[in-house]
Design a protein around this motif. Sequence first.
Motif, mmCIF file in Angstrom:
data_model
loop_
_atom_site.group_PDB
_atom_site.id
_atom_site.type_symbol
_atom_site.label_atom_id
_atom_site.label_comp_id
_atom_site.label_asym_id
_atom_site.label_seq_id
_atom_site.Cartn_x
_atom_site.Cartn_y
_atom_site.Cartn_z
ATOM 1 N N ILE A 197 0.891 -2.898 -1.975
ATOM 2 C CA ILE A 197 1.041 -4.132 -2.751
ATOM 3 C C ILE A 197 -0.330 -4.584 -3.232
ATOM 4 N N ILE A 244 3.944 -3.801 -6.826
ATOM 5 C CA ILE A 244 4.085 -2.735 -5.832
ATOM 6 C C ILE A 244 3.816 -1.411 -6.537
ATOM 7 N N TRP A 301 -1.864 -4.036 1.661
ATOM 8 C CA TRP A 301 -1.773 -5.266 0.870
ATOM 9 C C TRP A 301 -3.204 -5.602 0.451
ATOM 10 N N ALA A 306 4.233 -3.509 4.887
ATOM 11 C CA ALA A 306 3.800 -2.528 3.886
ATOM 12 C C ALA A 306 2.601 -1.777 4.440
ATOM 13 N N GLY A 310 4.175 2.049 -2.174
ATOM 14 C CA GLY A 310 4.500 0.857 -1.402
ATOM 15 C C GLY A 310 3.305 -0.056 -1.179
#
Lengths: 325, 325
Positions: free
Chosen positions: A259, A145, A81, A78, A257
């Motif tokens: 997280i 997400i 994060w 990703a 996208g």
Amino acid sequence: MKLATLKDGTRDGRLIVVKRDLSAFVPATAVAPTLQAALDQWDVLEPRLRALAEELESGRVRGEPLDVRALHSPLPRAYEWVDGSAYLNHVVLVRKARNAEPPATLKTDPLVYQGGSGTFLAPTQDLVLPDESWGLDFESEVAVILGDVPPGTQAKDAGRYVKLVMLCNDVTLRNLIPAELAKGFGFFQGKPSTAFSPIAITPDELGAAWKDGRVHLRLRSTLNGQVVGDTDAGPEMHFSFFDLIQHIARTRPFTAGTILGSGTVSNEDRSRGISCLAERRMIETIEQGAPRTPFMKVGDRIDIEMFGPDGTSLFGRISQKVVAG
Amino acid sequence: MKLATLKDGTRDGRLIVVKRDLSAFVPATAVAPTLQAALDQWDVLEPRLRALAEELESGRVRGEPLDVRALHSPLPRAYEWVDGSAYLNHVVLVRKARNAEPPATLKTDPLVYQGGSGTFLAPTQDLVLPDESWGLDFESEVAVILGDVPPGTQAKDAGRYVKLVMLCNDVTLRNLIPAELAKGFGFFQGKPSTAFSPIAITPDELGAAWKDGRVHLRLRSTLNGQVVGDTDAGPEMHFSFFDLIQHIARTRPFTAGTILGSGTVSNEDRSRGISCLAERRMIETIEQGAPRTPFMKVGDRIDIEMFGPDGTSLFGRISQKVVAG
């Protein structure tokens, strides 16, 4: 709607739509090759993915049988994060275990750290541990997400940016952390690759349990076949996902996208158990003078799962075994 | 070989190969649509990109004229952005400015932090500053783009993983940092989106100046048209990029396209100037009792550039103006 990513030998895997009871799936390739590609154009593609889900749910399309071992993390890598630490009981206990004070702004200013996002583990992938003295621990969490989040987003407007919900195992190497934090730049080596649940679901799949930016359900952690935690992810999440979004977006935007994690789910009621071993060790220290539970060893297995009111597994099960490195 | 990314309205832009003197480019679309796609299959695609570069350099292909303002950061978003702080003079000065001690392991254990990697700024993109009291500062750095790095990689083997070299402006909000660090989880709001140089180059373009995992050239920082720093990026980089790779890969792998920064380039010789305002303010405090230079204000412009021995701009120029938010 429930989504997952099939391992196919590529870096980002292949997007699939999963039946609500996790028994079957259909490829979503005709809509988007990968989950990231779907998130990049979510407004356009979400209705088409939902149409696939509806065909599968209604039985008009039978789909293929789902094998969770064939799944990668929903996003195998990703762009960001970011993990919060929104359960204050966890912050207090873990700091106590390090002989550190909770921050003075514990209740007013959320704690978050930027995690590594390039090499996530599949939900059933082994935890490779080269050195048991590193103090391997699991951390059972809820994660969301996000879509594109503008800078300066306020909590009251943040709900629209939560596209999917997952679980995660924010793997931690406890014994590497004190020396890292002493340097003042946060975690790095103490946070190896994170694992996520097999399935990512849209918030509406949670029904009334998705409320005020929190998931009001229990999160079950099972260590070597024994339930060690059945913690409520709801009321004790002091900062909701909406609060966390406001916090992280204060000085920059986030790309679709991204997280965002809740931090280890933790309840003051000790009968609920724990979502990481550091907490149990601290409780043992308080009650018995010293920790008795060791950190994870080669051969140990951690399972993390959450169930809906009707007993169905909402996200599938994270199930990871520790192996020697 | 020199590569860049043309803005084309998509999230990841379009990969181009740039002539050594930065005057012209050819699209690389036939080889790889984006730089990330090229990095994902670097071993296969690098020779084909080099063939394009050779055609452009030799004049067999004329290419199109390059306008740096049409370029995004080489990777407009990346899977990881890890920034070191390898120039010890910077660490010592900046900690002194915060009344903090340098860490006890200053010379033996590298400092790195995990940065946000989802929303990089283009090299000529404005720095939007909603609040001047946040204390906006530039930080002029060297950065490398990595290939797939296995866990446990040692410094002696790390050279092969350095695929490209860039410059960066690791934008910092100085006045947000002390309160963040007090919470113990490292930077977050204090590090808004980072900008990178227009061009990323393979290490061989640096010739003898790429040595022992360091770039032995001067990095020029120009504030409002005045050169404020002409610092040597070479010998005083205490931990080389190879050392930093060994450090970050201790407990996890890294995916291709990970960006690794040097930290603010800083020299003990004060006649070389500074690569961030925090250093100048600390020197003023030491020499004159108090900082005199303010942090960046609306209307200020920072330019960051590095030149080869023959005077050509190696990476193009980062040139960013501060605008009100």
